[in-house]
Design a protein around this motif. Structure first.
Motif, PDB file in Angstrom:
ATOM      1  N   ARG A   1       0.859  -1.172   0.000  1.00  0.00           N
ATOM      2  CA  ARG A   1       0.000   0.000   0.000  1.00  0.00           C
ATOM      3  C   ARG A   1       0.902   1.230   0.000  1.00  0.00           C
ATOM      4  O   ARG A   1       2.065   1.164   0.392  1.00  0.00           O
TER       5      ARG A   1
ATOM      6  N   SER B   1      -3.300   4.738  -1.751  1.00  0.00           N
ATOM      7  CA  SER B   1      -4.275   3.695  -1.400  1.00  0.00           C
ATOM      8  C   SER B   1      -5.482   4.301  -0.700  1.00  0.00           C
ATOM      9  O   SER B   1      -5.348   5.046   0.275  1.00  0.00           O
TER      10      SER B   1
ATOM     11  N   GLY C   1      -7.787   0.659  -1.573  1.00  0.00           N
ATOM     12  CA  GLY C   1      -7.360   0.805  -0.190  1.00  0.00           C
ATOM     13  C   GLY C   1      -6.683  -0.425   0.376  1.00  0.00           C
ATOM     14  O   GLY C   1      -5.889  -0.330   1.316  1.00  0.00           O
TER      15      GLY C   1
ATOM     16  N   GLY D   1      -4.564  -2.246  -1.170  1.00  0.00           N
ATOM     17  CA  GLY D   1      -3.234  -2.368  -1.739  1.00  0.00           C
ATOM     18  C   GLY D   1      -3.222  -2.936  -3.139  1.00  0.00           C
ATOM     19  O   GLY D   1      -4.252  -3.340  -3.696  1.00  0.00           O
ATOM     20  N   ARG D   2      -2.026  -2.927  -3.702  1.00  0.00           N
ATOM     21  CA  ARG D   2      -1.787  -3.489  -5.021  1.00  0.00           C
ATOM     22  C   ARG D   2      -0.689  -4.547  -4.925  1.00  0.00           C
ATOM     23  O   ARG D   2      -0.044  -4.687  -3.901  1.00  0.00           O
TER      24      ARG D   2
ATOM     25  N   HIS E   1      -4.081  -4.096  -9.436  1.00  0.00           N
ATOM     26  CA  HIS E   1      -5.093  -4.323  -8.410  1.00  0.00           C
ATOM     27  C   HIS E   1      -5.480  -5.794  -8.349  1.00  0.00           C
ATOM     28  O   HIS E   1      -5.595  -6.453  -9.389  1.00  0.00           O
TER      29      HIS E   1
ATOM     30  N   VAL F   1       3.576  -0.965   3.886  1.00  0.00           N
ATOM     31  CA  VAL F   1       2.956   0.327   3.576  1.00  0.00           C
ATOM     32  C   VAL F   1       4.056   1.349   3.305  1.00  0.00           C
ATOM     33  O   VAL F   1       4.916   1.591   4.154  1.00  0.00           O
TER      34      VAL F   1
END
Length: 208
Positions: free
Chosen positions: A136, A140, A146, A148-149, A177, A196
């Motif tokens: 993230r 995000s 939100g 994450g990817r 995604h 993150v």
């Protein structure tokens, strides 16, 4: 990412075909990217758009396909493409939640340090397994999902390979995604707090 248990026999075979096509796509992308990353990025977009539009296992909801043109993607930014050695870490077993609340067992076995921040590297600890790097960032929840990817997910063939020296190729321009971003029937592991990034990563797939 897995579909719900009510999927028909045909749906399972369609999912097999999806994974085969994704694997073939990433093989072409790896080869092209060695001498033309921008062209490889264009191929990646074109083929993902085709799969999302036409394939029976497209993550898009049926009503979304009617107006589908292309997945939103930031322009290619060479400054967000890296090769990184994995710093070995003591193995740590953990469980992270998925988008449907199911538990996903992982083994954290290393870390990569990139100019944009550090990310833990995981092994998905289920049958077959695979190396997994979700993240993230500051986009995000606004400009991207939100939850994450995914930067690397070898279980799904989303793998840009390694350098001759053995460093992982981690190119955020190919970040994507998970399927649950498009359809909640899919169960997708979410990026854990350890992964993150504080700054925005405006590369790869984005939200509208």
């Amino acid at each position: 990412m897995t579909p719900d248990s009510s999927a028909s026999d045909t749906a399972w075979l369609d999912l097999l075909d999806w994974r085969r096509q994704v694997g073939a796509l990433y093989a072409r992308v790896r080869e092209l990217r060695e001498h033309d990353p921008v062209a490889a990025h264009g191929l990646w977009q074109t083929e993902r758009n085709r799969l999302f539009r036409d394939h029976a296992q497209s993550p898009l909801l049926p009503e979304a396909r009617a107006s589908f043109d292309a997945l939103p993607v930031w322009p290619y930014d060479p400054a967000l493409s890296f090769a990184a050695a994995i710093e070995p870490l003591p193995q740590e077993r953990l469980t992270i939640p998925s988008s449907t609340g199911q538990d996903m067992p992982l083994v954290r076995f290393g870390r990569v340090t990139l100019p944009v921040g550090s990310l833990d590297v995981y092994w998905i600890d289920v049958y077959g397994g695979g190396v997994f790097v979700p993240f993230r960032d500051a986009t995000s929840g606004t400009d991207s999902y939100g939850g994450g990817r995914y930067l690397l997910d070898t279980a799904k063939s989303a793998d840009l390979g390694s350098t001759p020296a053995g460093d992982l190729v981690l190119d955020f321009n190919f970040a994507f995604h998970p399927s649950c971003f498009y359809d909640p029937r899919w169960s997708c592991p979410l990026a854990p707090p350890q992964n993150v990034l504080r700054e925005p990563v405006r590369a790869g797939e984005r939200a509208e």
